[in-house]
Scaffold this active site. Structure first.
Site, PDB file in Angstrom:
ATOM      1  N   GLY A  91      15.611  -1.442  -4.570  1.00  0.00           N
ATOM      2  CA  GLY A  91      15.843  -1.032  -3.259  1.00  0.00           C
ATOM      3  C   GLY A  91      14.418  -0.421  -2.853  1.00  0.00           C
TER       4      GLY A  91
ATOM      5  CG  PHE B 115      -9.345 -20.188   3.966  1.00  0.00           C
ATOM      6  CD1 PHE B 115      -9.344 -18.762   4.682  1.00  0.00           C
ATOM      7  CD2 PHE B 115      -8.647 -21.019   4.248  1.00  0.00           C
ATOM      8  CE1 PHE B 115      -8.646 -18.728   5.783  1.00  0.00           C
ATOM      9  CE2 PHE B 115      -7.725 -20.779   5.616  1.00  0.00           C
ATOM     10  CZ  PHE B 115      -7.944 -19.576   6.380  1.00  0.00           C
TER      11      PHE B 115
ATOM     12  CD  GLN C  60      17.362  -6.774  -2.035  1.00  0.00           C
ATOM     13  OE1 GLN C  60      16.354  -7.010  -1.607  1.00  0.00           O
ATOM     14  NE2 GLN C  60      18.593  -6.567  -1.220  1.00  0.00           N
TER      15      GLN C  60
ATOM     16  CB  SER D  70       5.137 -25.655  -3.168  1.00  0.00           C
ATOM     17  OG  SER D  70       4.887 -24.469  -4.040  1.00  0.00           O
TER      18      SER D  70
ATOM     19  CD  GLU E  16      -6.523 -24.121  -9.107  1.00  0.00           C
ATOM     20  OE1 GLU E  16      -6.517 -25.245  -9.736  1.00  0.00           O
ATOM     21  OE2 GLU E  16      -7.724 -23.472  -9.136  1.00  0.00           O
TER      22      GLU E  16
ATOM     23  N   GLY F 250      -8.145 -28.618   4.054  1.00  0.00           N
ATOM     24  CA  GLY F 250      -7.456 -27.722   3.219  1.00  0.00           C
ATOM     25  C   GLY F 250      -6.724 -28.526   1.953  1.00  0.00           C
TER      26      GLY F 250
ATOM     27  CB  THR G 179     -10.985 -24.870   1.681  1.00  0.00           C
ATOM     28  OG1 THR G 179     -10.293 -25.021   0.288  1.00  0.00           O
ATOM     29  CG2 THR G 179      -9.922 -24.692   2.956  1.00  0.00           C
TER      30      THR G 179
HETATM   31  C1  FAD Z   1      -6.077 -16.462  -2.018  1.00  0.00           C
HETATM   32  C2  FAD Z   1      -6.658 -17.806  -1.981  1.00  0.00           C
HETATM   33  C3  FAD Z   1      -7.819 -17.997  -2.458  1.00  0.00           C
HETATM   34  C4  FAD Z   1      -8.364 -19.440  -2.176  1.00  0.00           C
HETATM   35  N1  FAD Z   1      -9.890 -19.550  -2.687  1.00  0.00           N
HETATM   36  C5  FAD Z   1     -10.499 -20.706  -2.409  1.00  0.00           C
HETATM   37  C6  FAD Z   1     -11.767 -21.126  -2.758  1.00  0.00           C
HETATM   38  O1  FAD Z   1     -12.201 -20.211  -3.829  1.00  0.00           O
HETATM   39  N2  FAD Z   1     -12.417 -21.831  -2.471  1.00  0.00           N
HETATM   40  C7  FAD Z   1     -11.738 -23.023  -1.568  1.00  0.00           C
HETATM   41  O2  FAD Z   1     -12.680 -23.904  -1.285  1.00  0.00           O
HETATM   42  N3  FAD Z   1     -10.672 -22.801  -0.971  1.00  0.00           N
HETATM   43  C8  FAD Z   1      -9.833 -21.521  -1.376  1.00  0.00           C
HETATM   44  N4  FAD Z   1      -8.715 -21.544  -0.906  1.00  0.00           N
HETATM   45  C9  FAD Z   1      -8.072 -22.263   0.064  1.00  0.00           C
HETATM   46  C10 FAD Z   1      -7.087 -23.099  -0.476  1.00  0.00           C
HETATM   47  O3  FAD Z   1      -7.671 -23.947  -1.530  1.00  0.00           O
HETATM   48  C11 FAD Z   1      -6.322 -23.775   0.853  1.00  0.00           C
HETATM   49  O4  FAD Z   1      -5.700 -22.718   1.661  1.00  0.00           O
HETATM   50  C12 FAD Z   1      -5.261 -24.797   0.165  1.00  0.00           C
HETATM   51  O5  FAD Z   1      -5.974 -25.891  -0.377  1.00  0.00           O
HETATM   52  C13 FAD Z   1      -4.232 -25.261   1.332  1.00  0.00           C
HETATM   53  O6  FAD Z   1      -4.900 -25.431   2.497  1.00  0.00           O
HETATM   54  P1  FAD Z   1      -4.662 -24.810   3.821  1.00  0.00           P
HETATM   55  O7  FAD Z   1      -4.634 -23.486   4.013  1.00  0.00           O
HETATM   56  O8  FAD Z   1      -5.758 -25.530   4.897  1.00  0.00           O
HETATM   57  O9  FAD Z   1      -3.248 -25.373   4.397  1.00  0.00           O
HETATM   58  P2  FAD Z   1      -2.993 -26.960   4.986  1.00  0.00           P
HETATM   59  O10 FAD Z   1      -3.560 -27.982   4.087  1.00  0.00           O
HETATM   60  O11 FAD Z   1      -3.299 -27.041   6.339  1.00  0.00           O
HETATM   61  O12 FAD Z   1      -1.441 -26.892   4.873  1.00  0.00           O
HETATM   62  C14 FAD Z   1      -0.596 -26.355   5.597  1.00  0.00           C
HETATM   63  C15 FAD Z   1       0.942 -26.863   5.361  1.00  0.00           C
HETATM   64  O13 FAD Z   1       1.172 -28.342   5.266  1.00  0.00           O
HETATM   65  C16 FAD Z   1       1.453 -28.495   3.936  1.00  0.00           C
HETATM   66  N5  FAD Z   1       0.947 -29.791   3.855  1.00  0.00           N
HETATM   67  C17 FAD Z   1      -0.262 -30.238   4.036  1.00  0.00           C
HETATM   68  N6  FAD Z   1      -0.540 -31.613   3.456  1.00  0.00           N
HETATM   69  C18 FAD Z   1       0.909 -32.049   3.118  1.00  0.00           C
HETATM   70  C19 FAD Z   1       1.341 -33.092   2.644  1.00  0.00           C
HETATM   71  N7  FAD Z   1       0.819 -34.369   2.747  1.00  0.00           N
HETATM   72  N8  FAD Z   1       2.610 -33.337   2.453  1.00  0.00           N
HETATM   73  C20 FAD Z   1       3.608 -32.174   2.835  1.00  0.00           C
HETATM   74  N9  FAD Z   1       3.028 -30.772   3.115  1.00  0.00           N
HETATM   75  C21 FAD Z   1       1.858 -31.189   3.263  1.00  0.00           C
HETATM   76  C22 FAD Z   1       0.890 -27.643   3.166  1.00  0.00           C
HETATM   77  O14 FAD Z   1       1.768 -27.685   1.759  1.00  0.00           O
HETATM   78  C23 FAD Z   1       1.322 -26.118   3.879  1.00  0.00           C
HETATM   79  O15 FAD Z   1       2.640 -25.868   3.820  1.00  0.00           O
HETATM   80  C24 FAD Z   1      -7.923 -20.342  -1.126  1.00  0.00           C
HETATM   81  C25 FAD Z   1      -6.776 -19.879  -0.568  1.00  0.00           C
HETATM   82  C26 FAD Z   1      -6.230 -18.927  -0.656  1.00  0.00           C
HETATM   83  C27 FAD Z   1      -4.789 -18.284  -0.310  1.00  0.00           C
END
Ligand code: FAD
Length: 390
Positions: A349, A164, A346, A376, A373, A139, A134
């Site tokens: 409580g 991240f 819930q 949703s 991974e 992302g 990332t």
């Molecule tokens: C606990 C945790 C551990 C992690 N560990 C790692 C790691 O070890 N290595 C690593 O590289 N990354 C890691 N990540 C990062 C993770 O892979 C990203 O957070 C994830 O891929 C989502 O990217 P983003 O947060 O930039 O959200 P964004 O991609 O910016 O998305 C923001 C919103 O837009 C929505 N969205 C984006 N594109 C679309 C589409 N085409 N259609 C509909 N909706 C869309 C998404 O679903 C989300 O709701 C981690 C994240 C967390 C929370």
């Protein structure tokens, strides 16, 4: 034997799951009981101990082949172990199984030297890695990378910023995915490198505190110069990172689905136990239909989610690794787990809301499951594509 429909898909590996649960009960739960405060992630030394002990017993990375140091378990057995770890309710149990710091499918495609040097210690639980994919502007759109590897004679020079990244503070090495600049104006897709954490030019930047106490990290790469040996898969790996990563995504998503189902089962059990005991207005709260609604809906959704996850894992063992199957299971299980934990809290409580209560921790912990991974929404995009909608 349980009469639940999903038990039909658990039976083949009953002895293995029993042995794992016995290990968790006898050796891991007592360690977790000594933690000063229930409700946050356990310290690294305990996690390391559990990982190594589990590897010695053959549970950790169990689906890796015996010649790689694993136990050669079917994938559906590994999925059941992840479920059992979540169901145990023990915060240390998930560390008995390979996760985001364990052997990476990317390294299965490594050169023989990379397998020997990096993959085998991971399978034995002796080493820890992180994955840096990332970026601040990449992302979900994971391969819109601006971190670049530029070929310079016999070397590669990597520069950029990753964000991240889990486990970066305790990793022995990082798997770093970059855009590839082959020189002379040609770009060649994405390439994955394996870099020791003490590699000159590589350093940890910002630390992000996660909701459940798990930190994430920024990784900064400033003119990191490495030889071609650092390309995962050697010369064949140049430009191949996307294909390698996509190959491994289905299994990772099914494992997350299993973890979610296990967490949900534990939360539901806590909710049912509480509803059977707690009294209000002269009756046990479980006799009220509004409370039953919370718990019965959870039971129905969880059972469906378990069946879906276990069926998809079986299909993987039978040679069908359809990305939309894993997307269906991960979407269903993660959204179900978030709802089930919320409802169980819930039912409790204020008791469940208080810091230190298992549900208070699970409420924060489970929230990441609809993001990691692939979010949703990304799972829905995969399913929509498979339905021919886009
Ligand atoms: C606990 C945790 C551990 C992690 N560990 C790692 C790691 O070890 N290595 C690593 O590289 N990354 C890691 N990540 C990062 C993770 O892979 C990203 O957070 C994830 O891929 C989502 O990217 P983003 O947060 O930039 O959200 P964004 O991609 O910016 O998305 C923001 C919103 O837009 C929505 N969205 C984006 N594109 C679309 C589409 N085409 N259609 C509909 N909706 C869309 C998404 O679903 C989300 O709701 C981690 C994240 C967390 C929370």
């Amino acid at each position: 034997m349980s009469s639940a429909p999903s038990a039909v898909l658990e039976d083949g590996h009953r002895e293995l799951v029993d042995a794992f649960e016995s290990f968790i009960r006898r050796e891991v739960v007592p360690l977790a009981a000594e933690l000063p405060e229930a409700g946050d992630l356990p310290p690294d030394d305990l996690r390391t101990y559990v990982r190594k002990r589990s590897a010695a017993l053959g549970f950790y990375a169990g689906d890796y082949a015996e010649e790689l140091g694993g136990s050669g378990m079917p994938f559906s057995a590994v999925v059941l172990l992840h479920h059992a770890a979540g169901r145990s309710g023990c915060v240390l149990a998930p560390y008995a199984l390979a996760g985001s710091d364990g052997p990476s499918p990317l390294l299965r495609n490594g050169t023989p030297e990379q397998v020997e040097r990096y993959l085998l210690p991971l399978v034995r639980g002796e080493a820890v890695r992180c994955l840096a994919l990332t970026e601040p502007h990449a992302g979900s759109d994971a391969f819109r990378l601006t971190t670049t590897a530029r070929r310079d004679g016999d070397s590669w020079v990597i520069s950029g910023r990753k964000t991240f990244v889990s486990n970066a503070d305790r990793a022995d090495f990082a798997l770093v995915v970059t855009a590839t600049d082959q020189g002379a104006g040609t770009t060649g897709g994405a390439t994955a490198f394996v870099l020791p954490m003490d590699q000159p030019g590589l350093r940890i930047g910002q630390r992000y505190e996660g909701m459940s106490g798990e930190p994430l990290f920024e990784l900064l790469l400033d003119q990191v110069r490495v030889s071609t040996d650092a390309v995962i898969g050697g010369e064949d790996g140049v430009g191949a990172a996307m294909a390698l990563a996509v190959d491994s995504l289905s299994r990772g998503r099914l494992i997350v689905a299993a973890m979610c189902n296990g967490i949900a089962e534990h939360a539901l059990r806590l909710g049912v136990e509480y509803a059977r005991e707690r009294e209000a207005f002269g009756n046990r709260i479980g006799t009220y239909q509004h409370v039953q609604e919370l718990l019965v809906s959870s039971r129905a959704e969880l059972e469906a989610s378990k069946l879906l996850t276990l069926a998809c894992a079986r299909l993987v063992d039978d040679g069908t690794e359809a990305p939309e199957n894993a997307a269906l299971a991960k979407l269903t299980a993660s959204e179900t787990a978030v709802r089930v934990v919320d409802r169980a809290l819930q039912v409790h409580g204020a008791t469940g809301w208080v810091r230190g209560h298992p549900l208070e921790f699970l409420y924060r912990y489970v929230r990441m499951m609809t993001i990691i991974e692939g979010t949703s929404e990304v799972q829905k995009v995969i399913i929509a594509r498979a339905m021919g909608l886009c």
